[in-house]
Design an enzyme around this catalytic site. Structure first.
Site, PDB file in Angstrom:
ATOM      1  CG  PHE A 236      -0.337  -5.666   4.331  1.00  0.00           C
ATOM      2  CD1 PHE A 236      -0.841  -4.857   5.322  1.00  0.00           C
ATOM      3  CD2 PHE A 236      -1.205  -6.567   3.721  1.00  0.00           C
ATOM      4  CE1 PHE A 236      -2.177  -4.926   5.711  1.00  0.00           C
ATOM      5  CE2 PHE A 236      -2.538  -6.654   4.098  1.00  0.00           C
ATOM      6  CZ  PHE A 236      -3.024  -5.831   5.096  1.00  0.00           C
TER       7      PHE A 236
ATOM      8  CG  HIS B 123      -6.407   1.001   1.020  1.00  0.00           C
ATOM      9  ND1 HIS B 123      -5.406   1.461   0.185  1.00  0.00           N
ATOM     10  CD2 HIS B 123      -5.760   0.476   2.101  1.00  0.00           C
ATOM     11  CE1 HIS B 123      -4.234   1.230   0.724  1.00  0.00           C
ATOM     12  NE2 HIS B 123      -4.421   0.641   1.890  1.00  0.00           N
TER      13      HIS B 123
ATOM     14  CG  HIS C 254      -1.840   4.492   4.996  1.00  0.00           C
ATOM     15  ND1 HIS C 254      -1.715   4.394   3.621  1.00  0.00           N
ATOM     16  CD2 HIS C 254      -2.043   3.226   5.435  1.00  0.00           C
ATOM     17  CE1 HIS C 254      -1.829   3.127   3.255  1.00  0.00           C
ATOM     18  NE2 HIS C 254      -2.036   2.398   4.335  1.00  0.00           N
TER      19      HIS C 254
ATOM     20  CB  CYS D 133      -0.944   0.000   1.200  1.00  0.00           C
ATOM     21  SG  CYS D 133      -1.984  -1.472   1.257  1.00  0.00           S
TER      22      CYS D 133
ATOM     23  CE  LYS E  60      -5.460   4.487   1.894  1.00  0.00           C
ATOM     24  NZ  LYS E  60      -4.517   5.619   2.066  1.00  0.00           N
TER      25      LYS E  60
ATOM     26  CD  GLU F  37      -1.511   7.707   9.022  1.00  0.00           C
ATOM     27  OE1 GLU F  37      -0.995   8.432   8.145  1.00  0.00           O
ATOM     28  OE2 GLU F  37      -2.551   7.014   8.814  1.00  0.00           O
TER      29      GLU F  37
END
Length: 411
Positions: free
Chosen positions: A397, A339, A302, A163, A334, A313
């Protein structure tokens, strides 16, 4: 001496618009792109919603033969790149093609092609697998197809960091121009994996929202968040060495001034709990730009709408900026587009450039109430404000952290 790098062209296909202008107008209006999945029957799936493209026609950007030889993620990338080229005003016949490259990534390539050809092999035999199966599904083919379609003969790379792919792709393109590997780079990310296996896989990780309410499925930083919503699309930008851009009197959206990366070295899916890795990426980007942490007044997070990401975050932002974190506007794109995996950072980078250009920070759509520890300003409402820097975060990830920093352009 490092060369300066500016943004001179942008193109996008997203769940809220099939070009840059329509996407940006939807962003300003707070419009989301969530709806029941139409790509396949979701009867046996826990996840029912996604952010699919609407009425996208690749033949508006390439011929039918090219479309047949590409999977969705490549079509999205080529369409966005064509629009970015047009937006930039570049005339490739006047450029040294070996100094024009591309850095375009996809987090997973084509899951769709793997599903289709695996079934064909099992139902028929190995000889019936499509001859172009491999060059259609491998993730580097977005960059490959863009370079072929536009005649880009320079540095051609495919960064894959889950991502964080879109942000890393733009960051590596920025570095390539800074140090003279290219004068111009087409950079960004693309993804098209709203498919049975794609949705089932992320559902098994309990990463996807199970909400069936389009208005309450992707709600970053909200106390009721329960997972992200899969999106699809692409964002491609034209990055250009400043003097080269000025010489041809190009329109400049913003300047790229900082890029920072780090690794959590912690877990294959969960961010590190203290936020130390993500904080380091942000600090590295700020230091790269040679500015002070207090110069940062806006972060495009994010912000996935998962429990762990949004909490950790938030901790990362506090760790990186200390007391100043309370003064920073933080939002999540998002909340409108879902996403986009490998394309997420690229589209969010484009949003940052437009926000700097117009002096506008969009709201985090759907956010009602946060949790006790999550006490930053997550932009419940949009605001018109002139600001100088936009920091965009992407966390992937595997513990991949990437932050990229844009500066408002002033003539």
């Amino acid at each position: 001496m490092k060369r300066r790098v500016v943004i001179t062209g942008m193109g996008a296909v997203t769940p809220i618009g099939n070009d840059l202008d329509s996407t940006w107008e939807s962003i300003k209006a707070g419009k989301h792109g969530f709806a029941p999945i139409t790509a396949f029957d979701t009867t046996n799936f826990h996840c029912k919603l996604a952010a699919e493209l609407k009425d996208f026609n690749p033949e508006n950007h390439m011929d039918k033969k090219a479309v047949r030889r590409m999977e969705k993620f490549s079509r999205y990338a080529v369409a966005s790149a064509v629009m970015a080229l047009e937006d930039s005003g570049l005339d490739m016949e006047k450029e040294d093609a070996y100094m024009v490259g591309c850095s375009i990534g996809s987090g997973v390539g084509s899951i769709n092609a793997m599903e289709t050809e695996h079934k064909r092999m099992l139902d028929k035999n190995t000889d019936k697998v499509a001859p172009l199966f491999v060059p259609m599904f491998i993730s580097n083919m977005a960059a490959g197809n863009v370079s072929i379609h536009l005649g880009l003969k320079g540095k051609n790379i495919n960064v894959v960091t889950a991502c964080a792919t879109g942000t890393n792709s733009i960051g590596e393109a920025y570095r390539s121009i800074q140090y003279g590997d290219a004068d111009i780079m087409f950079a960004g990310g693309t993804e098209g994996c709203i498919s049975p296996l794609g949705i089932a896989g992320f559902s098994s990780l309990t990463a996807l929202s199970t909400s069936e309410d389009p208005d309450k499925c992707s709600i970053p930083f909200d106390k009721d968040r329960n997972g992200f919503v899969m999106g699809e699309g692409s964002g491609i930008v034209v990055l250009e060495e400043l003097e080269h851009a000025l010489k041809r009197n190009a329109k400049i959206y913003a300047e790229v001034v900082g890029y920072g990366c780090s690794a959590d070295a912690f877990h294959i899916t969960s961010p590190e709990e203290t936020g130390a890795g993500a904080a380091r990426a942000m600090i590295n980007a700020v230091n790269d730009a040679e500015i002070k942490p207090t110069d940062i007044t806006y972060i495009n997070a994010h912000g996935t709408s998962t429990h762990h990401n949004d909490l950790f975050e938030t901790r990362a932002i506090k760790l990186a900026f200390g007391d100043h974190a309370k003064n920073i506007k933080v939002n999540s794109t998002k909340s409108m587009i879902g996403h986009l995996l490998g394309a997420a950072g690229a589209v969010e980078f484009i949003v940052c450039a437009k926000e700097l250009e117009e002096g506008f920070i969009h709201k985090t759509v759907g956010l009602c109430e946060t949790e006790e520890e999550m006490d930053l300003d997550y932009c419940k409402e949009s605001l018109n404000i002139k600001f100088d820097y936009a920091l965009s975060n992407s966390l992937g990830f595997g513990g991949h952290n990437a932050s990229i920093l844009l500066k408002r352009w002033e003539v």
